[in-house]
Design a protein around this motif. Structure first.
Motif, short mmCIF file in Angstrom:
data_model
loop_
_atom_site.label_atom_id
_atom_site.label_comp_id
_atom_site.label_asym_id
_atom_site.label_seq_id
_atom_site.Cartn_x
_atom_site.Cartn_y
_atom_site.Cartn_z
N ALA A 97 5.39 -9.78 -13.18
CA ALA A 97 3.91 -8.98 -13.06
C ALA A 97 3.93 -8.23 -11.67
O ALA A 97 3.14 -7.30 -11.55
CB ALA A 97 2.89 -10.08 -12.83
N ASN A 98 4.63 -8.88 -10.76
CA ASN A 98 4.55 -8.10 -9.52
C ASN A 98 6.04 -8.13 -8.78
O ASN A 98 6.57 -9.23 -8.22
CB ASN A 98 3.83 -8.71 -8.35
N ILE A 99 6.76 -7.01 -8.85
CA ILE A 99 8.22 -7.00 -8.33
C ILE A 99 8.31 -7.21 -6.85
O ILE A 99 9.52 -7.77 -6.43
CB ILE A 99 9.07 -5.89 -8.97
N LEU A 100 7.18 -6.99 -6.00
CA LEU A 100 7.43 -7.11 -4.72
C LEU A 100 6.55 -8.48 -4.31
O LEU A 100 5.73 -8.91 -3.44
CB LEU A 100 6.60 -6.25 -4.08
N GLY A 101 6.54 -9.58 -5.34
CA GLY A 101 5.86 -10.89 -5.22
C GLY A 101 6.45 -11.43 -3.87
O GLY A 101 5.68 -12.17 -3.22
N GLY A 102 7.49 -11.25 -3.60
CA GLY A 102 8.07 -12.04 -2.26
C GLY A 102 7.29 -11.47 -1.00
O GLY A 102 6.87 -12.12 -0.20
N SER A 103 7.16 -10.10 -0.87
CA SER A 103 6.44 -9.74 0.27
C SER A 103 4.95 -9.91 0.15
O SER A 103 3.96 -10.36 1.06
CB SER A 103 6.55 -8.41 0.50
N ALA A 105 3.47 -12.28 -1.32
CA ALA A 105 3.40 -13.71 -1.04
C ALA A 105 3.12 -13.89 0.45
O ALA A 105 2.51 -14.72 1.02
CB ALA A 105 4.57 -14.45 -1.47
N ARG A 106 3.37 -13.30 1.30
CA ARG A 106 3.71 -13.19 2.83
C ARG A 106 2.29 -12.44 3.43
O ARG A 106 1.92 -12.89 4.31
CB ARG A 106 4.92 -12.70 3.49
N LEU A 133 1.75 -19.74 -0.42
CA LEU A 133 3.09 -20.38 0.04
C LEU A 133 3.93 -20.78 -1.27
O LEU A 133 5.13 -20.64 -1.28
CB LEU A 133 2.69 -21.56 0.69
N LEU A 134 2.95 -21.13 -2.43
CA LEU A 134 3.86 -21.53 -3.58
C LEU A 134 4.71 -20.27 -4.08
O LEU A 134 5.62 -20.31 -4.38
CB LEU A 134 3.07 -22.34 -4.53
N GLN A 135 3.86 -19.12 -4.28
CA GLN A 135 4.56 -18.02 -4.42
C GLN A 135 6.01 -17.69 -3.89
O GLN A 135 6.98 -17.23 -4.38
CB GLN A 135 4.07 -17.01 -4.62
N LEU A 445 -4.67 -2.66 -0.34
CA LEU A 445 -3.90 -3.77 -0.07
C LEU A 445 -2.41 -3.41 -0.69
O LEU A 445 -2.55 -2.95 -1.97
CB LEU A 445 -4.38 -4.98 -0.95
N THR A 446 -1.36 -4.20 -0.31
CA THR A 446 -0.28 -4.08 -0.70
C THR A 446 -0.18 -4.41 -2.29
O THR A 446 0.42 -3.81 -3.09
CB THR A 446 0.64 -5.01 -0.21
N VAL A 447 -0.87 -5.73 -2.57
CA VAL A 447 -0.73 -5.92 -3.82
C VAL A 447 -1.29 -5.05 -4.82
O VAL A 447 -1.18 -4.97 -6.04
CB VAL A 447 -1.54 -7.27 -3.98
N GLN A 448 -2.40 -4.34 -4.48
CA GLN A 448 -3.11 -3.30 -5.33
C GLN A 448 -2.08 -2.23 -5.50
O GLN A 448 -2.11 -1.63 -6.77
CB GLN A 448 -4.43 -2.73 -4.51
N ALA A 449 -1.57 -1.91 -4.36
CA ALA A 449 -0.58 -0.65 -4.49
C ALA A 449 0.66 -1.04 -5.45
O ALA A 449 0.96 -0.23 -6.48
CB ALA A 449 -0.02 -0.32 -3.18
N VAL A 450 1.35 -2.18 -5.66
CA VAL A 450 2.03 -2.77 -6.48
C VAL A 450 1.73 -2.55 -8.05
O VAL A 450 2.26 -2.23 -8.97
CB VAL A 450 2.53 -3.98 -6.35
N GLN A 451 0.18 -3.04 -8.10
CA GLN A 451 -0.37 -3.08 -9.28
C GLN A 451 -0.52 -1.63 -9.86
O GLN A 451 -0.28 -1.15 -11.12
CB GLN A 451 -1.71 -3.76 -9.39
#
Lengths: 471, 424
Positions: A97-103, A105-106, A133-135, A445-451
């Protein structure tokens, strides 16, 4: 697209750190002790903590956390996988769902996204599940033998992505996954965008941003060309001619101005410039430190700047905002971090004049006290001065118009200064898509950009393949 | 405070909490520590004929819940691996030192009269308060014709019980194995043989888990495993049912029952007493937490009894037996409907998806304007199954509310929809 000259300076109008703060002292600690102040703000979960925390998830149906996640990660599912010791499965679920899930998550402000929505974020339930933190645990601990996503057969389509930030990387990865070939045009030396250059160092430590870029590129079919600046050595019209589709993930590349005299004086600098320098510094002792400093603004960047300056050893850090605490863009969690780092918050004060010493350098600022009057922010007539060796502006970034100066670029419809897109991330020009902070859609937001990158890739893919079938 | 003291099958104890025959009661050291901690009685780990049994390593494995809490333990340990002489000497001394506590000796010898005739006087001479016949051990001993091999044949149960009553004057408690189809057959056989009481349940045949790397079940001995006996909180529902079956069986009416199976709290104990038990035995909970747990069990039970106005165990013993019946006698016209306390609801949606996917589609998922969800029971569709209440993580959020149907009591035997109904 043969290599044109590497542009000498990316932002011509903004002073660099060296120009502006070179007269200031350097930290009086060695690199090792400074580096300790920039280690992980939120330490990763241990195996036991991860399993304990995962067991707190109620595995909600139609889960509020998923609805709150801009990138629509199936959170209950990945947490259940963690609890069943299937870390690889958990990571793949996140990354699909989010290839940048690592960043994400941070850096995600989980306190206003998934963790705010968590049904256990309720005093009866003690606390929300620590989803971020779980992600991070899942993505950090997964060990894939090969890239977890395999490319589809080549479509023969070539797509240009401008900007190797979160939106561009996400878009490129999804396109490559579908079998398209992608060229990313990036202005800077490194890919990653704000993850590389703009996030507080203690939120995204060491070379994580670059390792994540490497992971994204593992899928194959993505070429990154650096030193490519739209509106300088690259034009939208050219890209339209040479590629089957174009994605613009340009970000926000200029800093808002206060509109005061002496705004370019030594000691006055955009917070983003300093943070970029800090993130790239191999030796933190080389950074100029303002013992007394002022940070203007109230968003997360302002907090990042103030806290990092405090951690570099500044004794007197003042965050000044023209409105009240309740209007601040920074989340409560961020404000808490600021307080923990002895950052002083001054509200209801707006900059009136940059104060200079006899050498023309910043020595303080005069502020006008403000209040709300008839629903508008007004000066009260009262003023005060704060002494400072440096002033950092964190009053917001703006879209850099020069990127769209060519004939095609000028045709792009705008929402205010940003690029107008519809829900499929289509701009007003056929075949040109855009996403991330350069558009008005959603939050910055980063997560918005990823989406955005992901959705744009899906829309481009659907459109390109539709034409293939019709032909 | 309520009086917790009991007299069970003629055996007196200051409280109804006894330790079951198992590793915690293997020797004087443990039993003395148990008495010091406050246990009302102990069933000494099963004695047998010499030479003593020999045990393997390893011996236990567990079934875990989601938070790694132990739901149940499986064991492949045999009866005492110490000599008869040492055990008898220790029993004699301990009973002498702790005269007010119950001390029952568990026994298992071959199913021949001479063996029982030989051991019973030795046990009686220790001063112990009673004997418990181990007819339940499901592993190791049955292969030698003892334990569950006896307990699974009612005729053997009756015969051995009778021998014990013949050659010994102590109260005889027959411990029943649950590894049968109808527990009442075993209880009736014990009753016919003259048993003073039954205790149940012994452990259940089990394999708790398989090591998927070594491809062998747990616990592992070398590279092999075997089934063991299962105990702990997971077996409590099975034990409660078997206790109730015996308690409401007219053939064993009045036979004292000592409840065993997953008891770890005062509430567990009170439930066994409510279904007819006069004493309870505990093992797994003590093995997980130590003997100190009896403190909270005693305190909790007596405070609850005070709150209910019960002065002694007898005052509520068996109170739930009369409310336990066969399905065919239940009121088919009784109706409950789920009611969600919206103020307590945290909108996790678990009730909705459980009902939607697996039950009666009786909980609506109403999306609100702000994106949140509201879950509402569709009364007309709710059959009152309790599943939503079970899956709800919030205590007391979903209540099952009895409905006034206006219909009279009607059981299945008289229901017009029953083609085999009894003529009224």
């Amino acid at each position: 697209m043969e290599g044109k000259a590497f542009p000498k300076k990316i932002k011509k109008e903004e002073p660099t750190v060296i120009d502006s703060l070179n007269h200031l002292p350097r930290p009086n600690q060695n690199h090792a002790s400074l580096a300790e102040h920039f280690s992980d703000l939120a330490p990763p979960l241990t195996d036991r903590q991860a399993v304990l925390e995962a067991s707190r998830c109620l595995y909600c149906y139609d889960a509020p956390c998923v609805n709150a996640c801009p990138s629509e990660i199936d959170i209950p599912s990945f947490i259940r996988n963690i609890h069943q010791e299937n870390v690889q499965g958990a990571a793949q679920k996140i990354l699909s769902a989010n290839i940048l899930g690592g960043s994400c998550a941070r850096v995600c402000p989980t306190e206003i996204l998934c963790q705010q929505a968590c049904v256990r974020n309720n005093h009866q339930e003690c606390a929300p599940v620590l989803i971020g933190l779980l992600q991070r645990y899942a993505v950090d601990h997964a060990e894939f033998q090969q890239h977890p996503f395999q490319r589809a057969a080549s479509t023969g389509k070539r797509i240009a992505v401008v900007g190797a930030g979160p939106a561009g990387l996400s878009c490129a990865h999804r396109l490559a996954w579908h079998g398209h070939d992608v060229v990313i045009f990036e202005a800077r030396e490194k890919a990653g965008g704000l993850n590389e250059y703009g996030i507080a160092k203690y939120k995204l430590v060491d070379d994580f941003a670059q390792r994540e870029v490497d992971f994204v590129l593992q899928i194959g079919g993505i070429e990154i060309r650096h030193g490519q600046v739209l509106g300088d050595n690259l034009s939208l019209a050219e890209l339209q001619q040479q590629f089957d589709a174009v994605f613009l993930g340009l970000g926000l590349n200029t800093v808002r101005q206060l509109g005061l005299a002496s705004e370019g004086a030594p000691g006055m600098l955009a917070a983003t410039e300093y943070i970029r320098e800090l993130r790239q510094a191999d030796d933190l002792t080389t950074l100029p430190v303002a013992d007394r400093c002022i940070v203007l603004g109230a968003g997360n960047t302002a907090i990042d700047m103030a806290v990092q300056m405090a951690r570099l050893g500044a004794r007197d850090v003042n965050l000044v905002y023209r409105r009240g605490v309740e209007d601040m863009g920074a989340t409560e969690h961020e404000q808490h971090i600021a307080k923990e780092n002895q950052v002083r918050l001054l509200t209801w004060a707006q900059p009136e004049e940059v104060l200079l010493d006899d050498q023309g350098r910043v020595c303080g600022m005069r502020f006008a006290r403000t209040h709300m009057c008839d629903g508008r922010l007004q000066p009260t007539g009262e003023t005060f001065e704060l002494a400072a060796d440096a002033i950092f502006k964190a009053i917001g970034q703006a879209f850099d118009d020069s990127a769209l100066s060519d004939s095609s670029g000028q045709q792009l419809a705008r929402d205010g200064e940003r690029i107008r897109v519809d829900e499929q991330l289509r701009t007003s020009l056929p075949g040109v898509y855009a996403g991330g902070d350069c558009t008005q859609l959603g939050q910055d937001l980063t997560v918005q950009a990823v989406q955005h990158g992901k959705l744009a890739a899906e829309a481009m893919h659907a459109h390109l393949m539709l034409n293939v079938e019709a032909a | 405070m309520a009086d917790l003291s009991i007299e069970f099958a003629g055996i007196k104890a200051p409280n109804p909490f006894w330790l079951a025959s198992a590793p915690p009661t293997d020797k004087a050291y443990n039993v003395v520590r148990a008495y010091q901690a406050g246990w009302g009685g102990v069933v000494w780990k099963t004695l047998g004929e010499d030479p003593a049994a020999v045990n393997v390593s390893s011996r236990y494995s567990a079934h875990y819940g989601v938070n790694r809490e132990v739901m149940g333990i499986n064991n492949i340990e045999l009866i005492t691996d110490r000599s008869l002489e040492i055990n008898l000497r220790e029993i004699t001394q301990v009973k002498k030192d702790w005269p007010d506590r119950a001390l029952i000796v568990s026994l298992m010898v071959p199913c021949v009269e001479e063996s029982w005739k030989a051991i019973l006087p030795l046990v009686e001479a220790t001063g112990a308060d009673g004997i418990e016949l181990n007819f339940g051990c499901p592993h190791g001993m049955p292969e030698r014709g003892m334990g569950a091999a006896v307990g699974q044949v009612p005729e053997y149960v009756e015969q051995v019980t009778r021998w014990c009553k013949t050659y010994c004057s102590l109260p005889v408690i027959v411990k029943l194995t649950p590894n049968i189809t109808d527990i009442r057959q075993s209880a009736r056989a014990a009753h016919r043989g003259g048993a003073d009481a039954v205790s149940l349940i012994n452990t259940i045949n089990s394999i708790t888990s398989v090591d998927l790397e070594r491809m062998v079940a747990n616990p592992i001995v070398g590279d092999m495993s075997t089934h063991g006996g299962y105990c702990g909180s997971a077996v409590k529902p099975i034990a409660l049912n078997m206790v109730a079956e015996i308690a409401r069986d007219p053939a064993t009416h009045g036979l004292p029952i000592c409840g065993i199976g997953g008891i770890g709290s005062w509430r567990d104990a009170a439930e066994f007493v409510a279904l007819g038990c006069g004493a309870v035995q505990v093992c797994t909970a003590a093995m997980l937490h130590g003997f100190r747990i009896v403190d909270e069990m005693k305190d909790g039970l007596s405070r609850w009894m005070d709150s209910q106005g019960y002065r002694s165990l007898q005052e509520f013993q068996g109170r739930a037996v009369g409310h336990t019946t066969d399905w065919k006698y239940l009121d088919i016209n009784y109706q409950v409907v789920a009611k969600i306390d919206q103020a307590a609801c945290i909108s996790c949606g678990r009730c909705h998806i459980a009902c939607e996917d697996t039950s009666h589609q009786a909980i609506a998922n109403l999306k609100q304007a702000d994106g949140s969800h509201r879950y509402e029971v569709i009364d007309a569709e709710c059959v009152g199954c309790n599943l939503c209440q079970i899956t709800c993580p919030v205590q007391d959020c979903i209540e099952m509310v009895p409905q006034d149907t206006g219909k009279p009591f009607l059981d299945w035997l008289h229901d017009p929809r029953n083609p085999y109904r009894e003529a009224s």
